[in-house]
Design a protein around this motif. Structure first.
Motif, short mmCIF file in Angstrom:
data_model
loop_
_atom_site.label_atom_id
_atom_site.label_comp_id
_atom_site.label_asym_id
_atom_site.label_seq_id
_atom_site.Cartn_x
_atom_site.Cartn_y
_atom_site.Cartn_z
N PRO A 1 -31.02 -51.33 -26.91
CA PRO A 1 -32.31 -51.53 -27.57
C PRO A 1 -32.57 -50.47 -28.64
CG PRO A 1 -32.53 -51.81 -25.21
CD PRO A 1 -31.14 -51.29 -25.44
N SER A 2 -33.24 -50.88 -29.71
CA SER A 2 -33.44 -50.01 -30.85
C SER A 2 -34.89 -50.07 -31.31
CB SER A 2 -32.51 -50.45 -32.00
OG SER A 2 -32.86 -49.83 -33.21
N GLU A 3 -35.33 -49.04 -32.01
CA GLU A 3 -36.65 -49.06 -32.62
C GLU A 3 -36.66 -49.95 -33.86
OE1 GLU A 3 -38.02 -45.14 -33.38
OE2 GLU A 3 -38.09 -44.57 -31.25
N GLU A 4 -35.50 -50.31 -34.36
CA GLU A 4 -35.41 -51.25 -35.47
C GLU A 4 -35.64 -52.67 -34.97
OE1 GLU A 4 -31.41 -50.50 -36.59
OE2 GLU A 4 -31.92 -48.83 -37.92
N PHE A 5 -35.95 -53.58 -35.89
CA PHE A 5 -35.95 -55.00 -35.56
C PHE A 5 -34.58 -55.52 -35.98
CE2 PHE A 5 -36.59 -59.50 -36.21
CZ PHE A 5 -37.44 -59.86 -35.17
N ARG A 6 -33.74 -55.76 -34.98
CA ARG A 6 -32.33 -56.07 -35.26
C ARG A 6 -32.07 -57.56 -35.10
NH1 ARG A 6 -28.86 -51.82 -32.73
NH2 ARG A 6 -29.88 -50.69 -34.42
N ARG B 1 -43.36 -55.87 -38.18
CA ARG B 1 -44.29 -55.14 -37.30
C ARG B 1 -44.08 -53.62 -37.42
NH1 ARG B 1 -42.54 -59.24 -33.41
NH2 ARG B 1 -41.30 -57.63 -32.38
N CYS C 1 -41.36 -52.10 -38.21
CA CYS C 1 -39.99 -51.69 -37.92
C CYS C 1 -39.05 -52.14 -39.03
CB CYS C 1 -39.51 -52.30 -36.59
SG CYS C 1 -40.46 -51.77 -35.15
N ARG C 2 -38.07 -51.33 -39.29
CA ARG C 2 -37.05 -51.65 -40.28
C ARG C 2 -36.16 -52.76 -39.75
NH1 ARG C 2 -31.94 -48.93 -40.87
NH2 ARG C 2 -31.11 -48.94 -43.00
N SER D 1 -29.56 -55.74 -27.43
CA SER D 1 -29.31 -55.11 -28.72
C SER D 1 -29.92 -55.83 -29.90
CB SER D 1 -27.79 -54.99 -28.95
OG SER D 1 -27.19 -54.20 -27.94
N ASP E 1 -33.13 -58.57 -31.50
CA ASP E 1 -34.48 -59.12 -31.32
C ASP E 1 -34.57 -60.57 -31.76
OD1 ASP E 1 -35.99 -56.58 -30.59
OD2 ASP E 1 -34.98 -55.98 -32.45
#
Length: 346
Positions: free
Chosen positions: A18-23, A59, A61-62, A89, A91
């Motif tokens: 999981p990442s703080e980015e929107f992947r 939202r 997020c990059r 990993s 979204d």
């Protein structure tokens, strides 16, 4: 295509979880019949990601992308995507590929991450959380078939690859041709990667038709068109395809016969919203040839971003919670060298 900081390596995505980015898992064919359309699809997707991030991201997020090879077998593509989904990993999933791969990815994503399929599709129901932005066969072919039959081209043959999308196209096209007053004299389906262009041309000559509707895809479509261009049928049988875009036209070196048509809802010359101009400005003279599959990926990423901003994007809602998109009408376009030029009538 230069490297982009917006592309996160597949193995890194698995390890990072999981990442703080929107992947977004960007499912594009690196191999197989549709591999030729990947460079433009990736370039258009990166343009969309840059635009989304310049507007504040998703939202806050990059947005980044991790590439999944959707040109493998359906099972192989599903395994590759499944590892990312299992690791938490990604979204969302966006991509274009053949519909047999699409149907294999659908249960991997449904209920876990929203999945938007950007290519023309076979119609029918989808699992929750799966959105479609391309046309179904009736929407794509109804007006073009009517136009060709009204122009006196009444006898048809159907040639496609042997998987779910061309199978559906054949069923729908048979009804559309009959409704328009024409007749289908023959149809055939060929496994992906096994097109024998000369044999198909000989078969067409034996059944004597005015039009062949081609639902071959990617390099298979190119193999057929190369064989046709050197045959005695050139000038006698009109070709129309729901899978031909400018990338496929480039693959055969263009066509000047005046009798090769595409049936799509977007062409590179359609620049009312400035997309083609922005794409050219971003990637320059060495930009991969643009086509409708790349346009679909661009639109899909923007749709995912827009839905996420308003809280609609969902892995469990019908259509992934995407807002209804304005339907672009399908139009015939005639090959003119390396361009596809929309025509008012045949």
């Amino acid at each position: 295509m230069p490297d982009s900081p917006l592309i996160v390596d597949y193995l890194d995505s698995l390890v990072l979880g999981p990442s703080e980015e929107f992947r977004v898992a960007l499912a594009l064919p690196r191999s197989g019949a549709l591999g030729l359309a990947r460079p433009a699809a990736l370039a258009a997707s990166l343009l969309a990601a840059e635009e989304i991030n310049d507007a504040g991201g998703v939202r806050g997020c990059r947005l980044t992308v991790t590439l999944v090879d959707a040109g493998q077998s359906p099972a192989g593509s599903a395994r590759e995507l499944g590892r990312l989904v299992d690791a938490g990993s990604v979204d969302a999933v966006v991509g274009f590929h053949t519909s047999d791969v699409h149907r294999a990815l659908e249960p991997v994503a449904s209920g876990r991450v929203p999945y938007v399929f950007a290519a023309p599709h076979e119609g029918g129901s989808r699992l929750p959380g799966v959105g479609l932005i391309g046309p179904d066969p009736r929407r794509q072919l109804a007006a073009p078939v009517r136009s060709l039959v009204d122009a006196g081209l009444r006898s048809w043959a159907l040639v496609g690859n042997d998987y779910i999308w061309p199978q559906a196209v054949h069923r729908v096209a048979t009804r559309l041709v009959r409704e328009a007053g024409g007749v289908v004299r023959g149809s055939t389906l060929v496994p992906l990667g096994e097109v024998d262009g000369e044999r198909l041309v000989d078969w067409l000559g034996s059944i004597r038709v005015d039009v062949v509707l081609l639902s071959l895809v990617g390099r298979d479509l190119a193999h057929f068109n190369r064989a046709f261009a050197g045959s005695r049928l050139l000038g006698k049988v009109v070709r129309v395809s729901g899978s031909l875009d400018e990338v496929g036209l480039l693959e055969v070196g263009g066509d000047g016969s005046g009798e090769l048509y595409a049936a799509m809802d977007w062409y590179v010359g359609d620049n009312a919203d400035g997309f083609a101009a922005r794409y050219a400005a971003r990637w320059g003279a060495a930009a991969p040839q643009l086509g409708v599959y790349a346009r679909g990926c661009y639109d899909a990423l923007h749709s995912v971003s827009s839905a996420a901003r308003v809280g609609g994007l969902s892995a469990i809602r019908p259509g992934a919670g995407l807002p209804p998109l304005p339907a672009r009408p399908s139009r015939l376009a005639c090959a003119d060298g390396l361009d596809l030029v929309p025509v008012a009538s045949v």
